[in-house]
Write a protein that holds these residues in place. Structure first.
Motif, PDB file in Angstrom:
ATOM      1  N   SER A 183       0.821  -1.221   0.000  1.00 52.49           N
ATOM      2  CA  SER A 183       0.000   0.000   0.000  1.00 52.49           C
ATOM      3  C   SER A 183       0.848   1.262   0.000  1.00 52.49           C
ATOM      4  CB  SER A 183      -0.953  -0.001   1.197  1.00 52.49           C
ATOM      5  OG  SER A 183      -0.227  -0.059   2.418  1.00 52.49           O
ATOM      6  N   ARG A 186       2.230   1.759  -3.550  1.00 56.56           N
ATOM      7  CA  ARG A 186       1.182   2.241  -4.458  1.00 56.56           C
ATOM      8  C   ARG A 186       0.894   3.711  -4.209  1.00 56.56           C
ATOM      9  NH1 ARG A 186      -1.063  -2.817  -3.291  1.00 56.56           N
ATOM     10  NH2 ARG A 186      -2.494  -1.918  -1.760  1.00 56.56           N
ATOM     11  N   GLN A 187       0.880   4.097  -2.929  1.00 54.31           N
ATOM     12  CA  GLN A 187       0.632   5.499  -2.607  1.00 54.31           C
ATOM     13  C   GLN A 187       1.752   6.389  -3.151  1.00 54.31           C
ATOM     14  OE1 GLN A 187       2.327   7.670  -0.231  1.00 54.31           O
ATOM     15  NE2 GLN A 187       0.893   9.309  -0.772  1.00 54.31           N
TER      16      GLN A 187
END
Length: 230
Positions: A183, A186-187
């Motif tokens: 995550s 991806r951020q």
């Protein structure tokens, strides 16, 4: 066109450095090195014809964890690469990568700001950079510094992300290229796409340096590239 949304100029936490290094950049790095190869070969031939036996002196701006300089050194020699970054944590990981590759005498790291380089005028045969420009709030400062430090007859090769023209396209790129990332990764990718420049914005930067607009091209669904022999 979605507006540019700046992200932090420096990724300087240990977590960011480790996550960035762990992301799969292998294909992008390979393409960067292979695309750069003709400019390096031409520079070598130019030096040889002039009787210059010194290694090509290359400046890498925003080297991150130095994966691209390592990739380049696996393809051509002799080189001397000064690899700079403003993120100390990135450079710590970069040093480990360079040592593992056995390139500690070829790639030299320097903690430096690309907007105000501690380099003499006209001191490099070429300047390269991958994915630095989108981190800079006012990229013209970097382009001006690049122009200052390149030798007459030198070259520049810059590649960075291209800002999508819609949120839907941004989401598509994140899904396509960061589906297997965690995550945080991806951020980071999403924020970088939002902070990236458009083709017209890069052309304006080139104009201000009296360089041809044609030097920049869209080279993938998410990248622009400036390739210029001066």
């Amino acid at each position: 066109m979605i507006p540019r949304q700046l992200e932090p100029e420096v990724m300087d936490t240990r977590a960011e450095a480790i996550d960035y290094d762990a992301m799969d950049h292998s294909e992008v790095n390979r393409q960067f090195a292979e695309s750069l190869l003709p400019l390096l070969t031409a520079c070598q031939q130019q030096q040889a014809s002039a009787g210059n036996t010194q290694p090509i002196r290359l400046l890498d701006l925003g080297t991150g964890t130095a994966l691209i300089p390592i990739e380049i050194c696996q393809r051509i020699s002799p080189l001397q690469i000064i690899a700079t970054d403003l993120a100390a944590e990135m450079l710590k990981v970069a040093q480990l990568n360079i040592q593992r590759a056995g390139l500690s005498e070829t790639i030299l790291l320097e903690h430096a700001d690309a907007k105000q380089l501690p380099c003499e005028n006209q001191s490099f045969d070429g300047v390269i950079s991958n994915s630095l420009i989108h981190h800079i709030p006012e990229p013209q400062f970097v382009f001006t510094e690049i122009k200052r430090v390149i030798k007459p007859g030198g070259f520049l090769f810059l590649r960075d992300l291209l800002r999508p023209d819609s949120h839907a396209e941004l989401d598509r790129l994140v899904t396509l290229y960061a589906a297997d990332a965690n995550s945080h990764q991806r951020q980071m990718f999403q924020a970088s796409l939002h902070a990236a420049l458009t083709l017209d914005e890069v052309k304006t930067l080139l104009q201000h340096c009296d360089w041809p607009e044609a030097a920049v091209q869209i080279t993938s669904d998410r990248h622009w590239t400036v390739s210029l022999k001066l």
